[in-house]
Design a protein around this motif. Structure first.
Motif, PDB file in Angstrom:
ATOM      1  N   ASP A  63       0.598  -1.176  -0.108  1.00  0.00           N
ATOM      2  CA  ASP A  63       0.136  -0.337  -0.186  1.00  0.00           C
ATOM      3  C   ASP A  63       0.659   1.651  -0.002  1.00  0.00           C
ATOM      4  OD1 ASP A  63      -2.407  -1.533   0.028  1.00  0.00           O
ATOM      5  OD2 ASP A  63      -2.714  -1.817   2.529  1.00  0.00           O
ATOM      6  N   GLU A  64       2.169   1.450   0.527  1.00  0.00           N
ATOM      7  CA  GLU A  64       3.335   2.400   0.359  1.00  0.00           C
ATOM      8  C   GLU A  64       2.969   2.597  -0.627  1.00  0.00           C
ATOM      9  OE1 GLU A  64       5.470  -0.879  -0.183  1.00  0.00           O
ATOM     10  OE2 GLU A  64       4.126  -0.813   1.233  1.00  0.00           O
ATOM     11  N   ASN A  65       3.098   2.204  -1.610  1.00  0.00           N
ATOM     12  CA  ASN A  65       3.018   2.569  -3.245  1.00  0.00           C
ATOM     13  C   ASN A  65       1.631   3.302  -3.873  1.00  0.00           C
ATOM     14  OD1 ASN A  65       3.620   3.135  -6.175  1.00  0.00           O
ATOM     15  ND2 ASN A  65       4.809   1.365  -6.207  1.00  0.00           N
ATOM     16  N   LYS A  66       1.788   4.072  -4.056  1.00  0.00           N
ATOM     17  CA  LYS A  66       0.469   4.500  -4.493  1.00  0.00           C
ATOM     18  C   LYS A  66       0.347   4.797  -6.349  1.00  0.00           C
ATOM     19  CE  LYS A  66      -0.435   5.606  -0.578  1.00  0.00           C
ATOM     20  NZ  LYS A  66      -1.564   4.308   0.086  1.00  0.00           N
ATOM     21  N   GLU A 200      -6.804   8.321  -6.548  1.00  0.00           N
ATOM     22  CA  GLU A 200      -5.430   8.613  -5.451  1.00  0.00           C
ATOM     23  C   GLU A 200      -4.971  10.576  -6.042  1.00  0.00           C
ATOM     24  OE1 GLU A 200      -1.608   8.708  -3.483  1.00  0.00           O
ATOM     25  OE2 GLU A 200      -3.112   7.492  -3.290  1.00  0.00           O
TER      26      GLU A 200
END
Length: 630
Positions: A63-66, A200
């Motif tokens: 999830d840290e990579n958007k 995002e």
């Protein structure tokens, strides 16, 4: 997803819409809300299929990579281009191509001495004198961003690229991937136009969100599909002051709307059927909450179900059940497309050849096209035309040669009631109306009916919702009705209660028509009695049991006192071809039989009790020294 969960999703989305639109007109906000839901659907389906096709090559990260997985894959397989082909038309009119290669040191090299290449950045300059005649400025082409400027326009677009005779061919891997996706999905979406990327941007309130949306909508309209979807988002004005007075306030408002939608549906399993049903739910809510005018484009599901269940049964003998296949289905006043989709649902995805619809209102026309795609109907499986049905401008229906005429196995319609129209002197020669007559200017009801009936196949069934007036009005309508009856084309008349529609409170009827029908009588069904619907404060409702009773009666042509009756043509002729249902089915309830002997006995018992009570009362009066009752 269960029906309860679906209802919860629909209510969640409606709650978002109701809370966010503020002072904005419900019709205006509807267009934004439904368009975003549509984009979400296209994106989810596309990413799911891409993941399946790419398999182990599809990027997976936490999830840290958007970034979206597809954006990463495109970077790894597309933007880091090792070979690219630039095609253009030179000053002599000849097509030319330039092949560029990236060497081991990531420098660009060209096989053409006429162009200038920046070896580090991949920016190419084609001199103006080498370009198509009339170009006076050098073409500057950026390989990394796939843009062209200079001789074309300051902000190049796909249209400008094609017009300038210059095109950039992507890397081979990307080309093959997009060809595959177009075969599988019938459309292509670039990573930056996926819902996950846009959501995002909304979450972080990226200042480029509005620009991204504009580009995404244009791309979907002009490039995503092989079919022409131009104008799909024509009613979505992202520059409208209703969103905000300036770019920043509009961008902020859109960020809020998109983020709320993304958060609201995140916990639900949003497969194609679910999002399609949610879309239908919202259309219904907007129709209910937007007043009578907005309700015209939407046929409530109960009525839609009645029509679709009727036309999918065997035409000659409904008792045989549902037909195996309907090759062509038409709704010539399709609104948001719910009737066509209901027919498809009744038949199953493989039971329909192609759906055809026509809609005059541009906003509703776009809603219908989105609605089809949202329900998993591929662009090759439907054809929705924007135009006036009564003017008959659609080329596939305007064929004058009877041998080439398009016919439909099933026709359903809920046209505008008693619409004023403008027939001219030559309208009587129109092949749709010839032999029947022209509907009066004050009410186009029979004009719509005859339009649809003209295109009905010999073994087909047509079901149309009309106001009750068509059953008994005189003049031209009486002549048309009489001709249809004498020719044996009116099969069934179904009367429905008032207040079923958002657009009107009047009671309506359903006429079932056939070119060739087996029975020589007309079946009348009176479903308007209070026992045959669920009364409501604002809208009455037909429940499943009420719908089943109508369909069962139609299918078996059964008769029931005060509900249904088969009426011979002789009797209808006796009544002057008037189809008013109450002439054939009495709605008066029989007087209740009174048992006089039982009533007499009850009166005797009451009298005895009264005398006994009086005697006791007089005893008390005597003790008190008061006069007794006589």
């Amino acid at each position: 997803m269960t029906q309860e969960q679906l209802n919860t999703l629909g209510k969640t989305l409606w709650g978002i819409a109701d809370s966010l639109r503020g002072s904005m007109n419900a019709d205006d906000f509807r267009d934004y809300m439904l368009s975003f839901l549509f984009l979400r659907y296209l994106s989810d389906n596309y990413e799911e299929t891409a993941a399946a096709e790419l398999g182990a090559d599809y990027p997976v990260f936490g999830d840290e990579n958007k970034r979206t997985p597809l954006a990463v894959w495109y970077d790894d397989n597309g933007n880091d281009i090792n070979k690219v082909i630039i095609s253009y038309v030179d000053h002599t009119g000849k097509e030319k191509s330039i092949v560029l290669n990236k060497d081991d040191e990531s420098n660009w090299t060209s096989d053409n001495d006429d162009i200038h290449v920046n070896r580090a950045t991949g920016v190419i300059i084609i001199p103006a004198d080498k370009l198509k005649a009339g170009k006076s400025v050098d073409a500057i082409i950026s390989i990394e961003t796939s843009t062209i400027s200079g001789s074309l326009s300051a902000t190049p677009s796909v249209e400008a690229t094609k017009e300038g005779g210059i095109s950039i061919t992507p890397a081979p891997d990307l080309m093959e991937f997009e060809k595959l996706m177009r075969r599988k999905m019938h459309y292509v979406l670039k990573p930056n136009y996926l819902w996950s990327h846009i959501a995002e941007q909304a979450r972080v309130q990226n200042i480029e969100l509005l620009k991204t949306l504009n580009k995404a909508f244009k791309y979907i309209e002009n490039e995503s599909f092989d079919s022409n979807f131009q104008g799909l988002f024509s009613e979505i004005n992202l520059e409208s002051e209703k969103l905000g007075k300036d770019y920043h306030s509009r961008n902020k408002k859109l960020s809020t709307i998109i983020q709320e939608i993304a958060d609201g549906i995140a916990e639900f399993n949003t497969d194609s059927d679910t999002l399609g049903d949610a879309y239908e739910y919202l259309i219904g809510q907007f129709a209910a909450g937007s007043g009578k005018k907005a309700g015209e484009f939407y046929t409530p599901q109960p009525m839609s179900t009645i029509l679709s269940r009727i036309v999918t049964l065997d035409s000659q003998d409904p008792t045989l059940g549902k037909r195996d296949k309907l090759n062509k289905v038409l709704d010539f006043a399709c609104g948001s497309g719910s009737l066509l989709l209901n027919v498809r649902q009744q038949m199953g995805k493989n039971g329909i050849g192609k759906l055809y619809g026509q809609e005059n209102n541009i906003t509703t026309y776009n809603l219908a096209r989105m609605n089809m795609l949202l329900h998993g109907v591929k662009d090759t499986e439907f054809d929705i035309y924007h135009g006036d049905t009564l003017k008959n401008e659609w080329h596939i229906l305007n064929e004058r040669n009877p041998a080439k005429k398009t016919v439909f196995d099933a026709i359903v319609a809920n046209p505008p009631f008693s619409l004023r129209w403008k027939p001219v002197d030559t309208t009587s020669d129109d092949f749709r109306f010839k032999g029947y007559g022209v509907a009066p200017k004050s009410a186009a009801d029979f004009a719509f009916l005859l339009h649809g009936f003209h295109y009905l196949a010999d073994n087909g069934t047509m079901a149309i919702i009309l106001p009750h007036g068509v059953l008994f009005r005189g003049g031209a309508e009486e002549r048309i009705r009489t001709k249809l009856l004498k020719d044996g084309h009116i099969d069934t008349v179904i009367g429905l209660p008032a207040n079923l529609f958002y657009s009107t409170g009047i009671p309506v009827c359903i006429l079932v028509l056939k070119k060739c029908k087996k029975s020589d009588d007309v079946l009348f069904i009176n479903a308007s009695h209070k026992d045959n619907f669920k009364p409501g404060k604002r809208q009455n409702e037909l429940e499943a049991k009420h719908i089943d009773k109508i369909i069962d009666t139609y299918q078996n042509r059964s008769e029931e006192a005060r509900y249904s009756q088969r009426v011979s043509m002789d009797k209808i002729e006796e009544h002057g071809f008037n189809l008013n249902i109450t002439r054939y089915i009495s709605t008066a309830e029989a007087e209740k039989q009174i048992d006089l002997e039982k009533v007499h006995q009850q009166l005797v018992e009451i009298e005895e009790k009264a005398q006994s009570a009086k005697a006791k009362h007089n005893e008390f009066l005597k003790e008190l020294g008061l006069a007794t009752l006589p």
